[in-house]
Structures are given as structure tokens and as C-alpha cells.
Design a protein around this motif. Structure first.
Motif, PDB file in Angstrom:
ATOM      1  N   GLU A  53      16.105  12.744  19.689  1.00  0.00           N
ATOM      2  CA  GLU A  53      14.743  12.469  19.948  1.00  0.00           C
ATOM      3  C   GLU A  53      13.753  13.494  19.645  1.00  0.00           C
ATOM      4  O   GLU A  53      13.893  14.615  19.771  1.00  0.00           O
ATOM      5  CB  GLU A  53      14.379  11.911  21.257  1.00  0.00           C
ATOM      6  N   GLU A  55       9.396  14.532  19.527  1.00  0.00           N
ATOM      7  CA  GLU A  55       8.358  14.319  20.115  1.00  0.00           C
ATOM      8  C   GLU A  55       6.925  14.857  19.122  1.00  0.00           C
ATOM      9  O   GLU A  55       7.171  16.081  18.740  1.00  0.00           O
ATOM     10  CB  GLU A  55       8.169  14.959  21.600  1.00  0.00           C
ATOM     11  N   SER A  57       3.664  15.930  17.699  1.00  0.00           N
ATOM     12  CA  SER A  57       2.478  16.909  18.199  1.00  0.00           C
ATOM     13  C   SER A  57       1.101  16.478  17.865  1.00  0.00           C
ATOM     14  O   SER A  57       0.918  15.258  17.076  1.00  0.00           O
ATOM     15  CB  SER A  57       2.358  18.198  17.748  1.00  0.00           C
ATOM     16  N   ASN A  81      -4.160  17.688  23.673  1.00  0.00           N
ATOM     17  CA  ASN A  81      -3.364  17.357  22.588  1.00  0.00           C
ATOM     18  C   ASN A  81      -3.393  18.296  21.326  1.00  0.00           C
ATOM     19  O   ASN A  81      -3.073  17.517  20.347  1.00  0.00           O
ATOM     20  CB  ASN A  81      -3.231  15.743  22.406  1.00  0.00           C
ATOM     21  N   LYS A 293       8.863   9.870  18.823  1.00  0.00           N
ATOM     22  CA  LYS A 293       8.045   9.462  19.839  1.00  0.00           C
ATOM     23  C   LYS A 293       6.654   9.907  19.859  1.00  0.00           C
ATOM     24  O   LYS A 293       6.425  11.103  19.353  1.00  0.00           O
ATOM     25  CB  LYS A 293       8.592  10.061  21.253  1.00  0.00           C
ATOM     26  N   ASN A 294       5.609   9.465  20.394  1.00  0.00           N
ATOM     27  CA  ASN A 294       4.460   9.908  20.725  1.00  0.00           C
ATOM     28  C   ASN A 294       3.676   9.754  19.270  1.00  0.00           C
ATOM     29  O   ASN A 294       3.232  10.473  18.559  1.00  0.00           O
ATOM     30  CB  ASN A 294       4.368  11.218  21.221  1.00  0.00           C
ATOM     31  N   TRP A 320       6.521   4.574  19.107  1.00  0.00           N
ATOM     32  CA  TRP A 320       7.870   5.118  18.946  1.00  0.00           C
ATOM     33  C   TRP A 320       8.399   4.384  17.638  1.00  0.00           C
ATOM     34  O   TRP A 320       7.855   3.158  17.364  1.00  0.00           O
ATOM     35  CB  TRP A 320       8.826   5.094  19.905  1.00  0.00           C
ATOM     36  N   LYS A 445      12.155  22.003  17.256  1.00  0.00           N
ATOM     37  CA  LYS A 445      12.405  20.459  17.126  1.00  0.00           C
ATOM     38  C   LYS A 445      13.493  20.061  16.016  1.00  0.00           C
ATOM     39  O   LYS A 445      14.310  19.039  16.582  1.00  0.00           O
ATOM     40  CB  LYS A 445      11.053  19.781  16.537  1.00  0.00           C
TER      41      LYS A 445
END
Ligand code: EPU
Length: 482
Positions: A53, A55, A57, A81, A293-294, A320, A445
Motif C-alpha cells: 500500500e 499513501e 501526498s 496536506n 490510497k488517499n 483508492w 514509499k
């Protein structure tokens, strides 16, 4: 405190301070020389299937536009964010020069009080670092009726004129002159006045800059043939949350009715669709299975469509996407276009996919003048690619082979990382400062997804040490919130 002790401390402080200051100054100098001499690189052992997974940015291009838009406001704004990337760092340095008060709330949140900005001029050494510094022309002109900003820098992929921005400022009543590398804009009547602006070609920066200039202008501005990119909409949403009156962002006609005052707000930047698209491409290229994700899946439709055409399986939810791929990718034709077309900022990554897909793929660049410099680096890894003007033809090969290659710009650089992940053997990607302008913690990541990638700090004297991405360095100049 006893008087003798107080006097002793004062005397000691006075005696030691030149020494302490000198040591601190030396350390700072040494650090900056070392940073100046850094030639950091990624070392990648490829051929691993990535899974897990990741995430996504905050959106780089929305962040810089929104951060600039804050300078139009009359009260403090809190922006959430934000990515810890080089471009955000440069913007904080610009704010410091402008005299704004900056508070670092946490790693992703910054509060800026623009009410103390008095200066409408930005030095060359900061504007040359990034193209988006041109947004301060729109904001400072809109707020103070004048601005003096250097001609912008940024990634080099051919000539990148700003004639459409200038045309927009002139339509709103500004006199614009370009002299000695500076663009100087002055509202002829002290204030800008709303007007119609028709863009001859679709420009993201031009659209945002005219929105920024028109937000506090007198009357109505109508932009026709406007860019529809997600970050155009995000800037309009941010400004509307401070009391601006902007309608139609995301369509090709945007109407801005000027308002005199913009209050403070707290606003979260949208996720970065290009970072998400890059991880989608990486999942497909490595035959992987990655949950991204996000994100806002709607922003990724053109990328999803092309990856599906190449044989990847894509499942999406509310925020997602999951990209799975087994076997060799199929050939594809891609033409980059303004949103909602396939983004030019994904073109080098798509090039890596085409380099290893079966059969002949063609990529046509429909947005920028010259964005195929990365193909020369890719060819060093065994890709078979011919470029003719704005078209590249790839004869897919089964394997790329590791080599030492350069990041020639931000997206070209991440494409080299991608190629390294796919290639047999070891790849070294040099000049990764380009990549870190726009990708937050890329190697971390990728490592979480099972990649074998290390960031090495290399110095011009030949010294090499393992290292991590330098977090927002402007942090040193920011006040920490309690
Ligand atoms: N153009 C003109 N005249 C102008 C403005 C643009 O001829 O006044 C041309 C450009 O030369 C280019 C095309 O129009 O050929 C599109 O340029 P645009 O103004 O849309 O690009 P930009 O605003 O300078 C932004 C992104 C780029 C992205 C492009 C295209 C930011 C800070 N930059 O640049 O992002 O490639 O839109 O989508 O938002 C990146 O993220 O890697 C990056 C380079």
C-alpha cells in the motif's frame, strides 16, 4: 540570582559569543557547502515485483498555487496536506523575503500571515528555482497594484513562454514590461479592473495567474478557453473559502467577480494525481499489485484508461485504486493533452511502460515543446526508441538493463527510477534533486512496496554516505508552533 553570578554569566557570554558565533557560522557554511556540493543519487537493484500500500501526498502544483494565493488574503491562512518537497520549501523562502509571518504547525501544515507583506519584489535567486514563482505576479499585482518578479525558472523542456499570462494582466489594466530579466507589472489606475480574457492556447499557469489577479479586481473577469486541471479547481476552491467569488473552475469558462477583502481559512490541498499516476505506472511496470490510497480516482481516469489498455487490472473505490498486473504489458498509443486528456506530466513514465511493452508504441507530446530528453537516458538502459519532433516510437524490449543515468528534470527523473525498478541489475540515478522538487519520500514509499532502492549522498570530493530525503529545509526558518 546573586549579583556576582549574574555578572559572571554576562561576562562569560560576552567573552564567548564571538567564538560561539564563529563556530555556528562555520558549521552553517560547512553544511551549506556540503549541501551545495551534494550530488545525491538513488541506487536501485531492479526486477522486483512491487506490492503493498502507498499513501499519496498533497498535490505539488496545487500546493504552490494555493501557497501563492495566500498572499492575496488579509488574514492568516492555514494550509494542510502540504508535501515535504523542494518546491514548497522555495515558496517558504519567498514568503520570508516578502515579510510574511510563517508558523510551522506540523510536517504537513503551515500557517501564513500575509497581512504583514509590504514588499512586492522577489529576488532572482528564488524565482529562478521554480516556474510557479510567476504566481506572485498575479497575487502581488492583485493586492498592491504592482509586482516585480524575475522571469521564472523550472524544468527545462523547451521554450515555455508566458505571453498568455501577460495578455491577461494587460486585459485587466496592467502595464507590463520585461527588462533585465524582470517582469514589472503596474495597474495603470492603481487597481485592476475586470475584463474578458481569451487564451490562445490552454495554459494552466496562465489560467491560475489571471484568476489570482482578478480575485480582488473591480468588477467581473471572464476567462475563456481556460485550463481544467484539478489544481485550477483547487485554487478556486481555496480562494472561495476565503470569500472570493469564482465560478466555473473545471470548465473552460471561469467567471471571477472581484471582492475587496479575503478572510483567513483552513484548507487542505488535494492529493497529487501525478504522484498517484506514477505509482500506478510503477505497479504496472513491475508486474505488481499496489493499493494506492488517499486519491481522487476521477482525476486519474485517463491514466487508468491507458493502463487498462496495456493489460493492467484496475479496481477503484472512493479514495483508492488498486493496480494489478501479470505478464507483459501490451503496446499502446498515447497523446498527451490538457486535462482531462493524458497528462504531459505522466509522459516520461508512460515512455518506460512503452519501452518494455510488447510491440510498437507511439507517444505524441501535445502540450510541451520538447519533453523527450529522458529517452536518451532510457536508451542507455537498452530501450529502443526513436524521437522525431514531438513523437517518440518505442519498439518494446523484454528487459532493460541497469546503468548510470541522470534525472534531466522532475518527471524524467522519476521515469529513470521506474526504469531502474524494472531493469536487470543495478541502476544509479543521478541528479535526484530534480525528483525531490516534487516527490515526497520517494525511496521510502518504494521500499515499503518491496523495492531495493537506496538514497546515497555523494559529494564532489568522492565521499558517499547513505542518507534520507532532507525534510522541508525552510523548517529552519519557520517558527515552531507549540
Ligand atoms: N504556453 C504559452 N504561453 C503561455 C503559457 C503557456 O505558449 O503564456 C504554452 C507552454 O509553452 C506549453 C503549454 O502552453 O507548451 C502549456 O503550458 P502551461 O502554461 O499549461 O504549463 P505551466 O503552467 O507552465 C503547469 C505545470 C507543469 C505541467 C503543465 C502542463 C505547475 C507549476 N506546472 O505548467 O507541471 O507540465 O502545467 O500541464 O503547475 C510538473 O509538475 O512536472 C510540471 C512541469
Amino acid at each position: 540570582m546573586e549579583m556576582w553570578y549574574y555578572k559572571f554569566v554576562c561576562a562569560a557570554r560576552t567573552a564567548l559569543s564571538p567564538f560561539v558565533n564563529t563556530v555556528a557560522h562555520r558549521l552553517r557554511l560547512e553544511k551549506s557547502t556540503r549541501e551545495g556540493n551534494r550530488m545525491d543519487k538513488f541506487v536501485i537493484n531492479g526486477c522486483r515485483r512491487l506490492s503493498g500500500e502507498v499513501e499519496i501526498s498533497g498535490n505539488k502544483n496545487a500546493s504552490v498555487a494555493i501557497l501563492a494565493a495566500v498572499s492575496l488574503c488579509d488574514e492568516p491562512c492555514r494550509i494542510e496536506n502540504l508535501s515535504q518537497i523542494g518546491d514548497v520549501d522555495v515558496f517558504m523562502q519567498i514568503y520570508e523575503k516578502l515579510g510574511a509571518k510563517i508558523t510551522h504547525i506540523d510536517a504537513k501544515t503551515i500557517e501564513i500571515d500575509p497581512s504583514c507583506i509590504k514588499n512586492a519584489e522577489i529576488p532572482y535567486k528564488l524565482t529562478k528555482l521554480m516556474r510557479a514563482s510567476y504566481y506572485f505576479i498575479g497575487t502581488l499585482l492583485g493586492r498592491f497594484g504592482r509586482a516585480k518578479v524575475c522571469m521564472p525558472g523550472g524544468c527545462d523542456f523547451g521554450s515555455r513562454p508566458i505571453d498568455q499570462h501577460i495578455k491577461g494582466f494587460e486585459a485587466l489594466g496592467a502595464a507590463v514590461s520585461v527588462e533585465h530579466g524582470f517582469i514589472e507589472t503596474i495597474a495603470k489606475n492603481g487597481r485592476l479592473a475586470g475584463n474578458s480574457v481569451y487564451f490562445d492556447n490552454i495554459t494552466v499557469g496562465g489560467t491560475i495567474n489571471v484568476i489570482l489577479a482578478a480575485t480582488k479586481a473591480d468588477g467581473l473577469t471572464v476567462i475563456e478557453n481556460a485550463a481544467k486541471e484539478p489544481h485550477v479547481v483547487d485554487v478556486a476552491n481555496f480562494l472561495n473559502s476565503t470569500g472570493a467569488d469564482i465560478r466555473g473552475a473545471g470548465t473552460d469558462v471561469i467567471k471571477i467577480r472581484g471582492v475587496p477583502y479575503l478572510h483567513g481559512t483552513t484548507y487542505g490541498v488535494i492529493p497529487d494525481q501525478i504522484e498517484a499516476g506514477t505509482f500506478m505506472a510503477i505497479a504496472a511496470a513491475t508486474g505488481g499489485d499496489v493499493l494506492i490510497k488517499n486519491i481522487i480516482p476521477k482525476h486519474l481516469e485517463s491514466i487508468s484508461a491507458k493502463l487498462t489498455e496495456m493489460g493492467a487490472e484496475i479496481i477503484s473505490g472512493d479514495d483508492w485504486l488498486r493496480v494489478r498486473c501479470a505478464g507483459r504489458l501490451a503496446r499502446v498509443n498515447i497523446k498527451t493533452q490538457p486535462h482531462p486528456g493524458f497528462p504531459t506530466d505522466m509522459q516520461p513514465q508512460a515512455g518506460v511502460l512503452c519501452a518494455v511493452a510488447s510491440g510498437t508504441s507511439v507517444i505524441s507530446e501535445g502540450v510541451t515543446e520538447n519533453r523527450f530528453r529522458y529517452t536518451e537516458e532510457l536508451a542507455r538502459m537498452g530501450a529502443m526508441v526513436k524521437v522525431d519532433g514531438k513523437t517518440a516510437v518505442f519498439e518494446g524490449v523484454e528487459n532493460l538493463t541497469g546503468a548510470t543515468v541522470r534525472a534531466t528534470d522532475l518527471r524524467a527523473g522519476v521515469a529513470m527510477v521506474m526504469a531502474g525498478l524494472v531493469a536487470k541489475g543495478t541502476t544509479e540515478v543521478e541528479d535526484i534533486h530534480f525528483i525531490e522538487r516534487g516527490y515526497e519520500f520517494l525511496e521510502k514509499k518504494l521500499t515499503m512496496l518491496g523495492a531495493d532502492i537506496k538514497r546515497i549522498s555523494a559529494y564532489k570530493n568522492g565521499e558517499e554516505t547513505p542518507s534520507g530525503q532532507i525534510p522541508i529545509t525552510a523548517g529552519k526558518a519557520l517558527k515552531k508552533a507549540n
